[in-house]
Design an enzyme around this catalytic site. Sequence first.
Site, PDB file in Angstrom:
ATOM      1  NE  ARG A  33       2.877   5.706  11.278  1.00 22.24           N
ATOM      2  CZ  ARG A  33       3.652   6.554  10.642  1.00 22.24           C
ATOM      3  NH1 ARG A  33       4.315   7.447  11.321  1.00 22.24           N
ATOM      4  NH2 ARG A  33       3.776   6.504   9.360  1.00 22.24           N
TER       5      ARG A  33
ATOM      6  NE  ARG B 108      -3.573   0.408   2.450  1.00 23.06           N
ATOM      7  CZ  ARG B 108      -3.364   1.258   3.456  1.00 23.06           C
ATOM      8  NH1 ARG B 108      -2.573   0.940   4.450  1.00 23.06           N
ATOM      9  NH2 ARG B 108      -3.951   2.437   3.475  1.00 23.06           N
TER      10      ARG B 108
ATOM     11  CE  LYS C  50       1.565  -4.836   6.439  1.00 19.26           C
ATOM     12  NZ  LYS C  50       1.166  -3.605   5.788  1.00 19.26           N
TER      13      LYS C  50
HETATM   14  C1  BTN Z   1       0.402  -3.782   2.335  1.00 19.35           C
HETATM   15  O1  BTN Z   1       1.179  -2.857   2.072  1.00 19.35           O
HETATM   16  O2  BTN Z   1       0.111  -4.042   3.508  1.00 19.35           O
HETATM   17  C2  BTN Z   1      -0.218  -4.607   1.250  1.00 19.35           C
HETATM   18  C3  BTN Z   1       0.694  -5.724   0.816  1.00 19.35           C
HETATM   19  C4  BTN Z   1       0.107  -6.608  -0.257  1.00 19.35           C
HETATM   20  C5  BTN Z   1       1.120  -7.595  -0.780  1.00 19.35           C
HETATM   21  C6  BTN Z   1       0.519  -8.585  -1.722  1.00 19.35           C
HETATM   22  S1  BTN Z   1       1.622  -9.919  -2.089  1.00 19.35           S
HETATM   23  C7  BTN Z   1       0.529 -10.479  -3.330  1.00 19.35           C
HETATM   24  C8  BTN Z   1       0.026  -9.249  -4.050  1.00 19.35           C
HETATM   25  N1  BTN Z   1       0.956  -8.843  -5.089  1.00 19.35           N
HETATM   26  C9  BTN Z   1       1.505  -7.670  -4.835  1.00 19.35           C
HETATM   27  O3  BTN Z   1       2.341  -7.099  -5.570  1.00 19.35           O
HETATM   28  N2  BTN Z   1       1.051  -7.186  -3.679  1.00 19.35           N
HETATM   29  C10 BTN Z   1       0.077  -8.069  -3.071  1.00 19.35           C
END
Ligand code: BTN
Length: 325
Positions: free
Chosen positions: A322, A121, A186
């Site tokens: 946060r 994100r 996380k």
């Molecule tokens: C975040 O930042 O919390 C979201 C992370 C999401 C990661 C997943 S891994 C599978 C899919 N492909 C990606 O490039 N991102 C999501």
Amino acid sequence: MPNTTLVPLLADGEFHSGQALADALGVSRTAVWKQLKRLQSLGLEVESVRGRGYRLAGGVELLAEARIIAGLEPSVRPLLQALQLLETVDSTNAEVLRQIAADRGPGFACSAELQTAGRGRRGREWVSPYARNVYLSLSWEYQGGAAALEGLSLAVGVAVVRALHRFDVEGLALKWPNDILANGAKLGGVLLEMAGDAAGRCQVVIGVGINVAMPTAAAGAIDQAWTDLTQLCVGKPPGRNALLASLLNELLPLAASFGTTGFAPWREPWMALDAFADKPVVLHSGEQRQAGTARGVDERGALQLETTLGVQPIYGGEISLRAAP
Ligand code: BTN
């Protein structure tokens, strides 16, 4: 992509002599040694013991379609249009978006051993080392555009927690909008990406990343407190194929029903997992900061932030949450 043909030979975690590996691949021992070095650079821990050979400590479970499909519940199987397993991809979300652009219908799932440009994100990188974690993306289609998707990413968070509960993972919670936490750190994240008509027929990619056995070297690139299932399950994390099946068992029915149900049936389950319920928080949006008390989410999935001005809904986007100092 580095040559990984040695990995299946070492996947059992047993020792194999350099000569046996060279014979199996039909290459020289020097070539084997070079490949082993490359595997180490991917974060795989190759152990070398004189007189015994080489092994991958703990072994490694590679992605296997038959094992994932076998783990699907009978009612879920028809919802899966196709499952694509890749060794390497830029991002499984990007791959599913490409499939959508090529007219793939809903229920297309993609997972990979390695993402070279995993997306998180707010434009962040999602650290995605080889054969250690789970990266899953799934497509679905909805009428009603972005409005029909309100709260979907929160519902996905609940579904992911339910998938993890099937393996008795404890201490799980959700951080608005959709971080998966375990004991405050996380464990995973959710990234939804949309294609099509923002006001009509649209396709959504549900991307989920779960840290299973994050190598310490790769973890250096993570800029927040993190954990993985190896820590949570005291060295015995669920297998990645079983975990993928469990995720699909939860996500496919959610995706298939969300167009009808919307967020309503997911709100209470989300609130029950809310890591910041009734806690003082600071919202970060670019350079802006807003302090208040988190009061759960409304029926659209917006965070209810209580300030001196009353309770106001905060919608997704560039906001992070946060605990207040
Ligand atoms: C975040 O930042 O919390 C979201 C992370 C999401 C990661 C997943 S891994 C599978 C899919 N492909 C990606 O490039 N991102 C999501």
